[in-house]
Motif scaffolding. Sequence first.
Motif, PDB file in Angstrom:
ATOM      1  N   PRO A 317      41.404 108.462  52.633  1.00  0.00           N
ATOM      2  CA  PRO A 317      41.235 107.627  51.436  1.00  0.00           C
ATOM      3  C   PRO A 317      42.435 107.647  50.486  1.00  0.00           C
ATOM      4  O   PRO A 317      42.539 106.778  49.614  1.00  0.00           O
ATOM      5  CB  PRO A 317      39.989 108.231  50.758  1.00  0.00           C
ATOM      6  N   THR A 318      43.356 108.622  50.653  1.00  0.00           N
ATOM      7  CA  THR A 318      44.530 108.703  49.781  1.00  0.00           C
ATOM      8  C   THR A 318      45.776 108.113  50.435  1.00  0.00           C
ATOM      9  O   THR A 318      46.850 108.161  49.836  1.00  0.00           O
ATOM     10  CB  THR A 318      44.815 110.172  49.408  1.00  0.00           C
ATOM     11  N   CYS A 319      45.637 107.559  51.646  1.00  0.00           N
ATOM     12  CA  CYS A 319      46.812 107.184  52.434  1.00  0.00           C
ATOM     13  C   CYS A 319      47.046 105.681  52.475  1.00  0.00           C
ATOM     14  O   CYS A 319      46.112 104.875  52.371  1.00  0.00           O
ATOM     15  CB  CYS A 319      46.676 107.710  53.862  1.00  0.00           C
ATOM     16  N   SER A 320      48.296 105.319  52.692  1.00  0.00           N
ATOM     17  CA  SER A 320      48.683 103.924  52.908  1.00  0.00           C
ATOM     18  C   SER A 320      48.828 103.604  54.383  1.00  0.00           C
ATOM     19  O   SER A 320      48.648 102.453  54.791  1.00  0.00           O
ATOM     20  CB  SER A 320      50.009 103.634  52.192  1.00  0.00           C
ATOM     21  N   VAL A 321      49.170 104.608  55.208  1.00  0.00           N
ATOM     22  CA  VAL A 321      49.380 104.425  56.645  1.00  0.00           C
ATOM     23  C   VAL A 321      49.072 105.744  57.345  1.00  0.00           C
ATOM     24  O   VAL A 321      49.320 106.819  56.783  1.00  0.00           O
ATOM     25  CB  VAL A 321      50.844 104.008  56.953  1.00  0.00           C
ATOM     26  N   VAL A 339      42.709 101.729  56.490  1.00  0.00           N
ATOM     27  CA  VAL A 339      44.107 102.163  56.436  1.00  0.00           C
ATOM     28  C   VAL A 339      44.867 101.608  57.643  1.00  0.00           C
ATOM     29  O   VAL A 339      44.422 101.757  58.776  1.00  0.00           O
ATOM     30  CB  VAL A 339      44.192 103.707  56.416  1.00  0.00           C
ATOM     31  N   PRO A 340      46.020 100.973  57.443  1.00  0.00           N
ATOM     32  CA  PRO A 340      46.861 100.528  58.560  1.00  0.00           C
ATOM     33  C   PRO A 340      47.293 101.703  59.437  1.00  0.00           C
ATOM     34  O   PRO A 340      47.384 102.843  58.972  1.00  0.00           O
ATOM     35  CB  PRO A 340      48.053  99.875  57.870  1.00  0.00           C
ATOM     36  N   GLN A 341      47.608 101.382  60.698  1.00  0.00           N
ATOM     37  CA  GLN A 341      47.921 102.429  61.663  1.00  0.00           C
ATOM     38  C   GLN A 341      49.245 102.148  62.369  1.00  0.00           C
ATOM     39  O   GLN A 341      49.593 100.996  62.618  1.00  0.00           O
ATOM     40  CB  GLN A 341      46.815 102.519  62.724  1.00  0.00           C
ATOM     41  N   ILE A 342      49.942 103.224  62.688  1.00  0.00           N
ATOM     42  CA  ILE A 342      51.076 103.184  63.608  1.00  0.00           C
ATOM     43  C   ILE A 342      50.696 104.061  64.785  1.00  0.00           C
ATOM     44  O   ILE A 342      50.478 105.265  64.623  1.00  0.00           O
ATOM     45  CB  ILE A 342      52.371 103.693  62.942  1.00  0.00           C
ATOM     46  N   VAL A 343      50.592 103.455  65.964  1.00  0.00           N
ATOM     47  CA  VAL A 343      50.118 104.182  67.143  1.00  0.00           C
ATOM     48  C   VAL A 343      51.305 104.535  68.031  1.00  0.00           C
ATOM     49  O   VAL A 343      52.083 103.661  68.420  1.00  0.00           O
ATOM     50  CB  VAL A 343      49.095 103.346  67.931  1.00  0.00           C
ATOM     51  N   CYS A 344      51.435 105.813  68.345  1.00  0.00           N
ATOM     52  CA  CYS A 344      52.509 106.277  69.223  1.00  0.00           C
ATOM     53  C   CYS A 344      52.148 105.957  70.671  1.00  0.00           C
ATOM     54  O   CYS A 344      51.139 106.455  71.187  1.00  0.00           O
ATOM     55  CB  CYS A 344      52.714 107.783  69.053  1.00  0.00           C
ATOM     56  N   ASP A 345      52.956 105.133  71.304  1.00  0.00           N
ATOM     57  CA  ASP A 345      52.676 104.724  72.679  1.00  0.00           C
ATOM     58  C   ASP A 345      53.992 104.438  73.384  1.00  0.00           C
ATOM     59  O   ASP A 345      54.722 103.521  73.004  1.00  0.00           O
ATOM     60  CB  ASP A 345      51.792 103.469  72.688  1.00  0.00           C
ATOM     61  N   THR A 346      54.285 105.210  74.408  1.00  0.00           N
ATOM     62  CA  THR A 346      55.520 105.000  75.158  1.00  0.00           C
ATOM     63  C   THR A 346      55.380 103.902  76.208  1.00  0.00           C
ATOM     64  O   THR A 346      56.386 103.462  76.773  1.00  0.00           O
ATOM     65  CB  THR A 346      55.950 106.294  75.862  1.00  0.00           C
ATOM     66  N   GLY A 347      54.144 103.478  76.486  1.00  0.00           N
ATOM     67  CA  GLY A 347      53.933 102.420  77.456  1.00  0.00           C
ATOM     68  C   GLY A 347      54.107 102.837  78.904  1.00  0.00           C
ATOM     69  O   GLY A 347      53.969 102.010  79.802  1.00  0.00           O
ATOM     70  N   VAL A 424      59.799 100.608  61.156  1.00  0.00           N
ATOM     71  CA  VAL A 424      58.385 100.466  61.501  1.00  0.00           C
ATOM     72  C   VAL A 424      57.509 101.058  60.395  1.00  0.00           C
ATOM     73  O   VAL A 424      56.513 100.445  59.970  1.00  0.00           O
ATOM     74  CB  VAL A 424      58.092 101.150  62.856  1.00  0.00           C
ATOM     75  N   ILE A 425      57.874 102.223  59.915  1.00  0.00           N
ATOM     76  CA  ILE A 425      57.081 102.886  58.865  1.00  0.00           C
ATOM     77  C   ILE A 425      57.080 102.049  57.596  1.00  0.00           C
ATOM     78  O   ILE A 425      56.025 101.828  56.970  1.00  0.00           O
ATOM     79  CB  ILE A 425      57.620 104.304  58.601  1.00  0.00           C
ATOM     80  N   LEU A 426      58.253 101.562  57.188  1.00  0.00           N
ATOM     81  CA  LEU A 426      58.326 100.765  55.963  1.00  0.00           C
ATOM     82  C   LEU A 426      57.525  99.474  56.091  1.00  0.00           C
ATOM     83  O   LEU A 426      56.847  99.057  55.135  1.00  0.00           O
ATOM     84  CB  LEU A 426      59.789 100.450  55.637  1.00  0.00           C
ATOM     85  N   THR A 427      57.590  98.832  57.246  1.00  0.00           N
ATOM     86  CA  THR A 427      56.837  97.605  57.438  1.00  0.00           C
ATOM     87  C   THR A 427      55.338  97.862  57.321  1.00  0.00           C
ATOM     88  O   THR A 427      54.607  97.097  56.671  1.00  0.00           O
ATOM     89  CB  THR A 427      57.153  96.989  58.816  1.00  0.00           C
ATOM     90  N   ALA A 428      54.866  98.929  57.947  1.00  0.00           N
ATOM     91  CA  ALA A 428      53.443  99.245  57.885  1.00  0.00           C
ATOM     92  C   ALA A 428      52.991  99.548  56.459  1.00  0.00           C
ATOM     93  O   ALA A 428      51.863  99.214  56.069  1.00  0.00           O
ATOM     94  CB  ALA A 428      53.135 100.435  58.795  1.00  0.00           C
ATOM     95  N   VAL A 429      53.870 100.164  55.669  1.00  0.00           N
ATOM     96  CA  VAL A 429      53.533 100.486  54.283  1.00  0.00           C
ATOM     97  C   VAL A 429      53.525  99.246  53.404  1.00  0.00           C
ATOM     98  O   VAL A 429      52.655  99.081  52.539  1.00  0.00           O
ATOM     99  CB  VAL A 429      54.524 101.532  53.721  1.00  0.00           C
ATOM    100  N   GLU A 430      54.457  98.328  53.637  1.00  0.00           N
ATOM    101  CA  GLU A 430      54.713  97.254  52.673  1.00  0.00           C
ATOM    102  C   GLU A 430      54.111  95.902  53.040  1.00  0.00           C
ATOM    103  O   GLU A 430      53.922  95.057  52.159  1.00  0.00           O
ATOM    104  CB  GLU A 430      56.230  97.089  52.493  1.00  0.00           C
ATOM    105  N   ASP A 431      53.831  95.642  54.309  1.00  0.00           N
ATOM    106  CA  ASP A 431      53.429  94.304  54.734  1.00  0.00           C
ATOM    107  C   ASP A 431      51.957  94.044  54.392  1.00  0.00           C
ATOM    108  O   ASP A 431      51.060  94.669  54.958  1.00  0.00           O
ATOM    109  CB  ASP A 431      53.648  94.154  56.244  1.00  0.00           C
ATOM    110  N   PRO A 432      51.670  93.088  53.502  1.00  0.00           N
ATOM    111  CA  PRO A 432      50.266  92.817  53.151  1.00  0.00           C
ATOM    112  C   PRO A 432      49.456  92.247  54.310  1.00  0.00           C
ATOM    113  O   PRO A 432      48.232  92.391  54.343  1.00  0.00           O
ATOM    114  CB  PRO A 432      50.381  91.800  52.006  1.00  0.00           C
ATOM    115  N   ALA A 433      50.118  91.620  55.290  1.00  0.00           N
ATOM    116  CA  ALA A 433      49.394  91.087  56.439  1.00  0.00           C
ATOM    117  C   ALA A 433      48.764  92.218  57.256  1.00  0.00           C
ATOM    118  O   ALA A 433      47.656  92.062  57.802  1.00  0.00           O
ATOM    119  CB  ALA A 433      50.335  90.263  57.320  1.00  0.00           C
TER     120      ALA A 433
END
Length: 468
Positions: A317-321, A339-347, A424-433
């Motif tokens: 609840p205190t996080c942006s990403v 909360v938006p997510q960044i998923v670690c995936d090497t594919g 990637v981190i900045l985009t996840a924090v800042e992008d309203p979409a």
Amino acid sequence: MRVLFVVYPSHAHFWPAVPCAWALQSAGHEVRVASHARFEGSVTAAGLTPVGLGDARVDEARTRPDARAPSHPEEVLRYADALGLDAAAREHWIAYFQWLLNPISDYVRTDLPYADELIDFARDWRPDLVIWDPTFACGPVAAKVSGAAHARMLIGPDYLAWSLDRLAERRTELLAAGLSPNPQAELMAPLAEKYGMEVDDELLYGQWSIDPMPPGLVLPTSTTTLSMRYVPYNGAEPFPRWLHRRPERPRVALSLGESTRRFIKGDWGRTPKILEAVDGLDVEMIATVNAPQLEGVERIPDNVRTIEWVPLTQLMPTCSVLIHHGGLGTFGAPVAAKVPQIVCDTGETLMMQPVEVDPKMPGDGTYRVGFEFGISEDVVEKVTSWELPAKKLEATPTADYVVGRGAGLRLNHRTQSVEEIRAVILTAVEDPAIQRGAQDVFDTWLAMPSPADVVPLLERMTLEHRRG
């Protein structure tokens, strides 16, 4: 009614079942949770009553040196060819045949006491319903012996039922290729025969399944399923005082799960790269990592707080990403908090490869049967290790879902530079979409039936399926 949960002794397996157990208990039903005796403390911490199996002084089955090892890649591919699988379907098969059959084998062994003790308890206690972890496969045997109805509690995509369906469809081709038409049935056969039963579809699939996966993460199978919202629970811990205050800068959390931290040093170089990427950004990072995961980190940036553990239900609840490894339990916490997510995936493929390593010098990214930091480290002979892909079992489907719904981004530490990860981190924090995507995923999650909503269905299905 009496409800017996049977769970593999791992938080990643137990915690997803806790809200369902609470819902049944709150509705007035008697609930017990059976697992290895060493796991009793985790069950009582959740406010539930444990049934300890075996001796708490003895390591659990997966940390025994004679635990089942992964299948060799050649055997995996022989099956994949006989099953006629394309590249995507082969990954489902690898997840089942090379990964999940190992824990399934642990608690159906007739030379260990766990299955017998579970069955003895079920005979005495007479549960009406047994809800069993698909990797704790003595659960349905106990249900059948005691006359209980029984259902599987899924904790991820149903690779097991999907693979069992493929095996049944291609039985003729498998026999022609000289392969077992059902390797899981072979693992369970000695225990089933001991109690005078055959391994049929009911023992393999359960009478039905409880599926917490949202639409888009559900694999098509022949099973009867009840959909149930995944309510995140990450353990009972005191609430840290520093979490009472809202952060002055956007807070980015890093959580890489509780499984691989037990036996992998260095986190494949992922943690050092992510911490370097966040250094100097106008964000605050909370990194929930332990000492092995921090191996190779030369300096903790000033804007990073490392803490070995804090429940994500308290932190989110205190996080942006949230940056995470793609495990379904970790995925559920930011979903519930929008909360938006960044998923670690090497594919990369899930296929494990055998390698030889010095037993006293575990490699970065290698798994050895019977080894876990702080639990079973007394391997003294040179043994075969298994080179793991640098990703979580469910990382790719989780990343596909998050990215496809616009709720976050994918992070590949193998191919992306520090500068690219920083972007990637900045985009996840800042992008309203992306924030709107997180809201959309939340709305889908909220529309699923809650554990309390599912209780009347469980009551009805228990009456329909129990014997005697």
